[in-house]
Write a protein that holds these residues in place. Structure first.
Motif, PDB file in Angstrom:
ATOM      1  N   ILE A  90      17.472  73.197  70.018  1.00 44.70           N
ATOM      2  CA  ILE A  90      18.091  73.167  69.852  1.00 44.70           C
ATOM      3  C   ILE A  90      18.763  73.742  71.228  1.00 44.70           C
ATOM      4  N   ILE A  91      17.845  74.766  72.309  1.00 44.86           N
ATOM      5  CA  ILE A  91      18.777  75.008  73.568  1.00 44.86           C
ATOM      6  C   ILE A  91      18.247  73.604  74.361  1.00 44.86           C
ATOM      7  N   PHE A  92      17.284  73.153  74.319  1.00 43.54           N
ATOM      8  CA  PHE A  92      17.550  71.824  75.312  1.00 43.54           C
ATOM      9  C   PHE A  92      18.393  71.220  75.441  1.00 43.54           C
ATOM     10  N   ILE A  93      18.517  70.690  73.975  1.00 46.00           N
ATOM     11  CA  ILE A  93      19.865  69.562  73.490  1.00 46.00           C
ATOM     12  C   ILE A  93      20.919  70.091  73.476  1.00 46.00           C
ATOM     13  N   ALA A  94      21.273  71.512  73.870  1.00 40.27           N
ATOM     14  CA  ALA A  94      22.750  72.207  74.005  1.00 40.27           C
ATOM     15  C   ALA A  94      22.331  72.482  75.640  1.00 40.27           C
TER      16      ALA A  94
ATOM     17  N   ALA B  49      15.650  75.803  80.139  1.00 42.17           N
ATOM     18  CA  ALA B  49      15.319  75.051  79.031  1.00 42.17           C
ATOM     19  C   ALA B  49      14.551  74.483  79.028  1.00 42.17           C
ATOM     20  N   LEU B  50      14.511  73.754  79.958  1.00 44.74           N
ATOM     21  CA  LEU B  50      13.201  72.563  80.341  1.00 44.74           C
ATOM     22  C   LEU B  50      12.687  72.880  79.901  1.00 44.74           C
ATOM     23  N   ALA B  51      11.480  74.469  80.592  1.00 42.83           N
ATOM     24  CA  ALA B  51      10.173  74.743  80.727  1.00 42.83           C
ATOM     25  C   ALA B  51       9.868  75.503  79.298  1.00 42.83           C
ATOM     26  N   LEU B  52      11.146  76.146  78.711  1.00 47.01           N
ATOM     27  CA  LEU B  52      10.802  76.797  77.666  1.00 47.01           C
ATOM     28  C   LEU B  52      10.660  75.471  76.347  1.00 47.01           C
TER      29      LEU B  52
ATOM     30  N   SER C 274       5.856  79.763  65.948  1.00 46.78           N
ATOM     31  CA  SER C 274       5.871  78.370  66.879  1.00 46.78           C
ATOM     32  C   SER C 274       6.414  77.365  66.342  1.00 46.78           C
ATOM     33  N   VAL C 275       6.911  77.225  65.375  1.00 51.63           N
ATOM     34  CA  VAL C 275       7.515  76.378  64.714  1.00 51.63           C
ATOM     35  C   VAL C 275       9.028  76.560  64.944  1.00 51.63           C
ATOM     36  N   LEU C 276       8.658  77.453  64.441  1.00 49.41           N
ATOM     37  CA  LEU C 276      10.605  78.285  64.972  1.00 49.41           C
ATOM     38  C   LEU C 276      11.121  78.389  66.565  1.00 49.41           C
ATOM     39  N   LEU C 277       9.697  78.950  67.242  1.00 46.61           N
ATOM     40  CA  LEU C 277       9.962  78.844  68.587  1.00 46.61           C
ATOM     41  C   LEU C 277      10.638  77.367  69.081  1.00 46.61           C
ATOM     42  N   PHE C 278       9.872  76.353  68.327  1.00 41.09           N
ATOM     43  CA  PHE C 278       9.677  74.551  69.002  1.00 41.09           C
ATOM     44  C   PHE C 278      12.016  74.366  68.894  1.00 41.09           C
ATOM     45  N   VAL C 279      11.396  75.128  67.277  1.00 44.04           N
ATOM     46  CA  VAL C 279      13.102  74.663  67.127  1.00 44.04           C
ATOM     47  C   VAL C 279      14.440  74.744  67.911  1.00 44.04           C
ATOM     48  N   TYR C 280      13.837  76.017  67.811  1.00 46.56           N
ATOM     49  CA  TYR C 280      15.249  77.423  68.792  1.00 46.56           C
ATOM     50  C   TYR C 280      14.945  76.659  70.926  1.00 46.56           C
TER      51      TYR C 280
END
Length: 212
Positions: free
Chosen positions: A81-85, A104-107, A72-78
């Motif tokens: 990154i996608i959202f910011i990018a 990206a927002l949904a994820l 869950s932590v790795l998913l949040f980090v990933y």
């Protein structure tokens, strides 16, 4: 509607946390399918971006079957990154990433809630860390993931050269870059022989063992 209600409501029981995590894993599968469709048919770059859908499926599996806080932590980090990018891409600060701001927002939003639900689940279960097993299982997963990703990379290099491609291309680079985290997360599942004997968490109130 039920998912939206559970998304907004406070989680107050183990059952509520489990139900949300189970349904969230299906949401991740759906996001992965949508990503695959977009990349394959709309963006025309399946060979470059199929790792993203695959990663969603892996996250969904691990969260569904192991309630993994690590995942869950790795998913949040990933997702962050996608959202910011994606935001930077929309502002034309960077290019080549973030083609779908809605996904990206949904994820990103789902990952925040999954992070909360997974930690809440273990808090309500009063899970106890088994540090020795945590270190052993993570070490095994890292070694297996690294060795397998290197083997895949070497295989595709030889395959490319056999068909006349001498220089490394983006696909070969991404195989090495993305196969490692995908395999590492996948190997956190509690189905593997070394995982069954080494639970990472032990609930203090129940006799059942918890995977990760």
């Amino acid at each position: 509607m039920k998912f939206l209600k559970s998304f907004l409501n406070k989680i107050e029981s183990v059952q509520e946390a489990e139900e949300f995590l189970n349904f969230s894993s299906k949401i991740l599968f759906c996001i992965g399918i949508l990503q695959g469709i977009l990349f394959a048919f709309l963006l025309g770059s399946l060979s470059t971006f199929y790792f993203d859908p695959l990663l969603m499926f892996v996250f969904g599996l691990v969260i569904r079957f192991s309630r993994s806080r690590t995942a869950s932590v790795l998913l949040f980090v990933y997702s962050s990154i996608i959202f910011i990018a994606t935001g930077l891409s929309l502002l034309e600060i960077i290019g080549g990433v973030g083609n779908n701001p809605i996904l990206a927002l949904a994820l990103f939003l789902v990952s925040i809630r999954i992070l909360y639900a997974s930690f809440k689940f273990h808090f309500l279960m009063k899970s106890i860390f088994v540090w020795k097993n945590i270190w052993i299982r993570n070490l095994i997963s890292i070694v297996f993931a690294f060795v397998t990703s290197v083997i895949l990379f070497i295989f595709f290099v030889f395959l490319s050269r056999s068909i006349g491609i001498i220089q490394l291309n983006n696909v070969q680079g991404e195989i090495l870059l993305f196969s490692f985290p995908i395999l590492y997360i996948l190997l956190l599942l509690p189905f593997f022989p070394w995982a069954k004997k080494r639970p990472m968490y032990l609930p203090s109130e129940k006799g059942d063992l918890v995977g990760t």
